[in-house]
Enzyme design. Sequence first.
Site, PDB file in Angstrom:
ATOM      1  N   ASP A  18     -19.785  -1.274  -8.181  1.00  0.00           N
ATOM      2  CA  ASP A  18     -20.516  -2.451  -8.674  1.00  0.00           C
ATOM      3  C   ASP A  18     -19.615  -3.685  -8.727  1.00  0.00           C
ATOM      4  O   ASP A  18     -18.407  -3.566  -8.951  1.00  0.00           O
ATOM      5  CB  ASP A  18     -21.081  -2.141 -10.073  1.00  0.00           C
ATOM      6  CG  ASP A  18     -22.152  -3.138 -10.486  1.00  0.00           C
ATOM      7  OD1 ASP A  18     -22.759  -3.777  -9.588  1.00  0.00           O
ATOM      8  OD2 ASP A  18     -22.377  -3.286 -11.705  1.00  0.00           O
ATOM      9  N   ASN A  66     -32.707  -0.899  -6.624  1.00  0.00           N
ATOM     10  CA  ASN A  66     -32.196  -2.020  -5.821  1.00  0.00           C
ATOM     11  C   ASN A  66     -33.241  -2.548  -4.824  1.00  0.00           C
ATOM     12  O   ASN A  66     -33.104  -3.669  -4.326  1.00  0.00           O
ATOM     13  CB  ASN A  66     -30.908  -1.642  -5.077  1.00  0.00           C
ATOM     14  CG  ASN A  66     -29.701  -1.515  -5.976  1.00  0.00           C
ATOM     15  OD1 ASN A  66     -28.802  -0.704  -5.732  1.00  0.00           O
ATOM     16  ND2 ASN A  66     -29.637  -2.315  -7.049  1.00  0.00           N
TER      17      ASN A  66
HETATM   18  C1  IPE Z   1     -25.873   0.234  -9.558  1.00  0.00           C
HETATM   19  O1  IPE Z   1     -25.547  -1.118  -9.580  1.00  0.00           O
HETATM   20  C2  IPE Z   1     -26.274   0.661  -8.178  1.00  0.00           C
HETATM   21  C3  IPE Z   1     -25.247   0.616  -7.142  1.00  0.00           C
HETATM   22  C4  IPE Z   1     -24.002   0.256  -7.267  1.00  0.00           C
HETATM   23  C5  IPE Z   1     -25.690   1.038  -5.854  1.00  0.00           C
HETATM   24  P1  IPE Z   1     -26.570  -2.232 -10.043  1.00  0.00           P
HETATM   25  O2  IPE Z   1     -25.876  -3.534  -9.940  1.00  0.00           O
HETATM   26  O3  IPE Z   1     -27.855  -2.087  -9.302  1.00  0.00           O
HETATM   27  O4  IPE Z   1     -26.841  -1.824 -11.565  1.00  0.00           O
HETATM   28  P2  IPE Z   1     -27.454  -2.662 -12.776  1.00  0.00           P
HETATM   29  O5  IPE Z   1     -28.732  -3.270 -12.289  1.00  0.00           O
HETATM   30  O6  IPE Z   1     -26.447  -3.709 -13.145  1.00  0.00           O
HETATM   31  O7  IPE Z   1     -27.634  -1.661 -13.879  1.00  0.00           O
HETATM   32  C1  IPE Z   2     -23.047  -3.419  -6.044  1.00  0.00           C
HETATM   33  O1  IPE Z   2     -22.744  -4.745  -6.251  1.00  0.00           O
HETATM   34  C2  IPE Z   2     -23.707  -3.188  -4.709  1.00  0.00           C
HETATM   35  C3  IPE Z   2     -25.128  -2.785  -4.784  1.00  0.00           C
HETATM   36  C4  IPE Z   2     -25.818  -2.617  -5.859  1.00  0.00           C
HETATM   37  C5  IPE Z   2     -25.787  -2.580  -3.517  1.00  0.00           C
HETATM   38  P1  IPE Z   2     -23.817  -5.745  -6.834  1.00  0.00           P
HETATM   39  O2  IPE Z   2     -24.574  -6.359  -5.713  1.00  0.00           O
HETATM   40  O3  IPE Z   2     -24.656  -5.104  -7.878  1.00  0.00           O
HETATM   41  O4  IPE Z   2     -22.874  -6.832  -7.496  1.00  0.00           O
HETATM   42  P2  IPE Z   2     -23.091  -7.594  -8.878  1.00  0.00           P
HETATM   43  O5  IPE Z   2     -23.299  -6.560  -9.940  1.00  0.00           O
HETATM   44  O6  IPE Z   2     -24.287  -8.483  -8.702  1.00  0.00           O
HETATM   45  O7  IPE Z   2     -21.811  -8.357  -9.067  1.00  0.00           O
HETATM   46 MG    MG Z   3     -24.480  -4.899  -9.887  1.00  0.00          MG
END
Ligand code: IPE
Ligand code: IPE
Ligand code: MG
Length: 246
Positions: A18, A66
């Site tokens: 993340d 997502n």
């Molecule tokens: C969790 O990250 C899913 C992945 C890294 C694939 P998110 O960014 O989607 O999680 P939340 O929404 O902050 O809980």
């Molecule tokens: C994790 O990074 C990747 C996926 C969930 C696909 P994020 O896209 O959630 O990055 P932040 O949390 O917005 O920084």
């Molecule tokens: Mg995220």
Amino acid sequence: MRASGDTPIPRHVAVIMDGNGRWARAKLLPRQAGHRAGVKTAKIIIKACVQHGVGVLTLFAFSSENWQRPKTEVGNLIELFVHSLENEIAELHKNNVLVRFIGERAAFANRLQIAMQQAEKLTESNQGMVLNIAVSYGGRWDIIQAVRKVSALVVSGDIQPDEINEDRISQSLSLSGLPDPDLFIRTGGEQRISNFLLWNLAYTELYFTNTLWPDFNTECLKSAIDWYAVRQRRFGRTSEQLSQEN
Ligand code: IPE
Ligand code: IPE
Ligand code: MG
């Protein structure tokens, strides 16, 4: 399992990668640049896990939730995923990695479903690290699909309701046959599971770091493994019981 430095190495590491979006925003770049940087980190961490002797690595790449992101981000993520898979599969195969995908793959376009199948087929006999990539994956989805399989056995009369037990549910989940994660790592500062492996994480050691995924490197991985090495895993028992056994 112990490495040469006498550090207990987790048999199974599960990672929520993340922080890509925030990494990009801090650099005034589009979110997609963060995702691209995230793929580079994933490559480095996969290799490092192989070198540490980790048996199973499970990476959360795209959650069931997502799909709710803006259409363009979802499309770009899938495109990046297909490209990365096509570019990296030969190298993974060369490194003896067995690749598997977990999640609701019917949700994806045919092209991606075929690419996933081909990657699994190519690497299915590999004896090295098992790499599970969770895409369109949700822990609740996993439990639901397991319950459906078990219910079908009850309906067909193969088992009675009171024969439903932990083993039967475990065997019906996406990671059946693999040990539960010993170490969970979440980058990006949030301290939550976000619907990752709900059943399998029951006794996993949870490691959270503020480091954003694109900045996570082999030293960060080493810190997490060192942190894991000094956990006392009690599984419900007392410290005294454990020291008597050793
Ligand atoms: C969790 O990250 C899913 C992945 C890294 C694939 P998110 O960014 O989607 O999680 P939340 O929404 O902050 O809980
Ligand atoms: C994790 O990074 C990747 C996926 C969930 C696909 P994020 O896209 O959630 O990055 P932040 O949390 O917005 O920084
Ligand atoms: Mg995220």
